[in-house]
Design an enzyme around this catalytic site. Sequence first.
Site, short mmCIF file in Angstrom:
data_model
loop_
_atom_site.label_atom_id
_atom_site.label_comp_id
_atom_site.label_asym_id
_atom_site.label_seq_id
_atom_site.Cartn_x
_atom_site.Cartn_y
_atom_site.Cartn_z
CE1 TYR A 36 0.93 -0.26 4.49
CE2 TYR A 36 -0.04 1.92 4.36
CZ TYR A 36 0.71 1.00 5.04
OH TYR A 36 1.24 1.31 6.26
NE ARG A 55 6.74 4.60 0.73
CZ ARG A 55 6.46 5.37 1.77
NH1 ARG A 55 7.42 5.70 2.63
NH2 ARG A 55 5.25 5.81 1.98
NE ARG A 103 -5.76 -19.53 3.38
CZ ARG A 103 -4.81 -20.28 3.90
NH1 ARG A 103 -4.67 -21.54 3.53
NH2 ARG A 103 -3.97 -19.77 4.80
CG HIS A 105 0.49 -20.82 1.53
ND1 HIS A 105 -0.54 -21.69 1.76
CD2 HIS A 105 0.74 -20.23 2.72
CE1 HIS A 105 -0.90 -21.63 3.03
NE2 HIS A 105 -0.13 -20.75 3.65
CE LYS A 150 3.12 3.34 3.44
NZ LYS A 150 3.20 3.30 4.88
CD GLU A 182 9.60 1.40 10.29
OE1 GLU A 182 9.49 2.39 9.56
OE2 GLU A 182 9.42 0.24 9.90
CG LEU A 206 8.18 2.60 4.78
CD1 LEU A 206 7.84 1.39 3.93
CD2 LEU A 206 6.94 3.40 5.10
N1 PDD Z 1 2.59 4.98 7.50
N2 PDD Z 1 7.23 3.61 9.00
C1 PDD Z 1 6.06 2.93 9.00
C2 PDD Z 1 6.01 1.56 9.57
C3 PDD Z 1 4.90 3.56 8.49
O1 PDD Z 1 3.74 2.88 8.48
C4 PDD Z 1 4.98 4.88 7.99
C5 PDD Z 1 3.79 5.61 7.44
C6 PDD Z 1 6.22 5.54 8.03
C7 PDD Z 1 6.40 6.95 7.50
O2 PDD Z 1 6.43 6.98 6.10
P1 PDD Z 1 5.91 8.26 5.29
O3 PDD Z 1 6.62 9.43 5.82
O4 PDD Z 1 6.29 7.95 3.88
O5 PDD Z 1 4.42 8.35 5.51
C8 PDD Z 1 7.32 4.87 8.53
C9 PDD Z 1 1.37 5.53 6.96
C10 PDD Z 1 1.17 6.96 7.27
C11 PDD Z 1 0.21 4.65 7.40
O6 PDD Z 1 0.42 3.46 7.50
O7 PDD Z 1 -0.88 5.16 7.60
#
Ligand code: PDD
Length: 293
Positions: A36, A55, A103, A105, A150, A182, A206
């Site tokens: 996402y 990304r 389903r 894997h 992501k 993070e 991330l």
């Molecule tokens: N998430 N690390 C993680 C695990 C995140 O889920 C996010 C952002 C970030 C920051 O990335 P960015 O600056 O590109 O938004 C770092 C979004 C906001 C979410 O999951 O809603």
Amino acid sequence: MTLKGTIAYLNGTFLPLEEAQVSILDRGFQFADGVYELIPVYAGWPFRLQAHLTRLERSLAEIGLGAPLVRRELAVRVAELIRRNATGDGKVYIQITRGAAERDHAFPSDTTATVVMTCAPAEPIPETWLSEGIAAITAEDIRWARCDIKSIALLPNVMLRQRAAESGALEGIWLHQAQVTEGAASNVFAVVAGEARTPPDGSRVLPGITRDVVLERADEEGLPVRSGPVTEEELKNAEEVWTTSSTKEVLPVTRLDGQPVGSGRPGPLFRRVREAFRARVASELAQAREVPS
Ligand code: PDD
């Protein structure tokens, strides 16, 4: 509920959110087999759209899912979704899964990806978060070793955010082998001896786009901010701690695990960095208005 009554996008069609339905066989639902993006929107304009799409393409490539739409088409649809929802300040959510299949894997051979987009108004950042700061908790990083993707598989993050909420905190910060990785949904900066550091790119972090804007602006303006490892010890004794994310921009963390961070107040470097970030958003927005894409 900020999404109520909005228009969503599903596989080529714009339709009311309530009518947008996906199969129970969708691999996103069955396996969390998808990725996402979350793109912030300022005055109807998607901030750093190209960086978010880059990304997204990388996440797709890393999970072996070919981009179902070329970048230009996706960008056009994002703009159309914002327009149809008459969004001012908001956020576009894009989710791409490997599609519906019985389903099993291993990847199915004949399935089309599911592409979903929603667009919601932004939740305003409460003034107290900026003037007083927010609380965060720390936790052992129990996630997988590919947090650079992501992925929509967010159960550990969901559980950490819930634990944070139950203890009156807004964010959770992951620690892996006594190093900061993070936040549950943000990147983290810690100010140590007058210099801010954020953990560098790697498989447990991330590559945050808000974080990159902060690093870029700081570099441009000569602020003491750089990418570099942060130990648990440094986090806990930091002069300032900040989080960065597309939904909450730059926020000061002033309580960590119930203890004050530094003076317990948002710090001076935070203020300068947040100002630099806001100024950059404003200048890119002004530029976008001059040169419509
Ligand atoms: N998430 N690390 C993680 C695990 C995140 O889920 C996010 C952002 C970030 C920051 O990335 P960015 O600056 O590109 O938004 C770092 C979004 C906001 C979410 O999951 O809603």
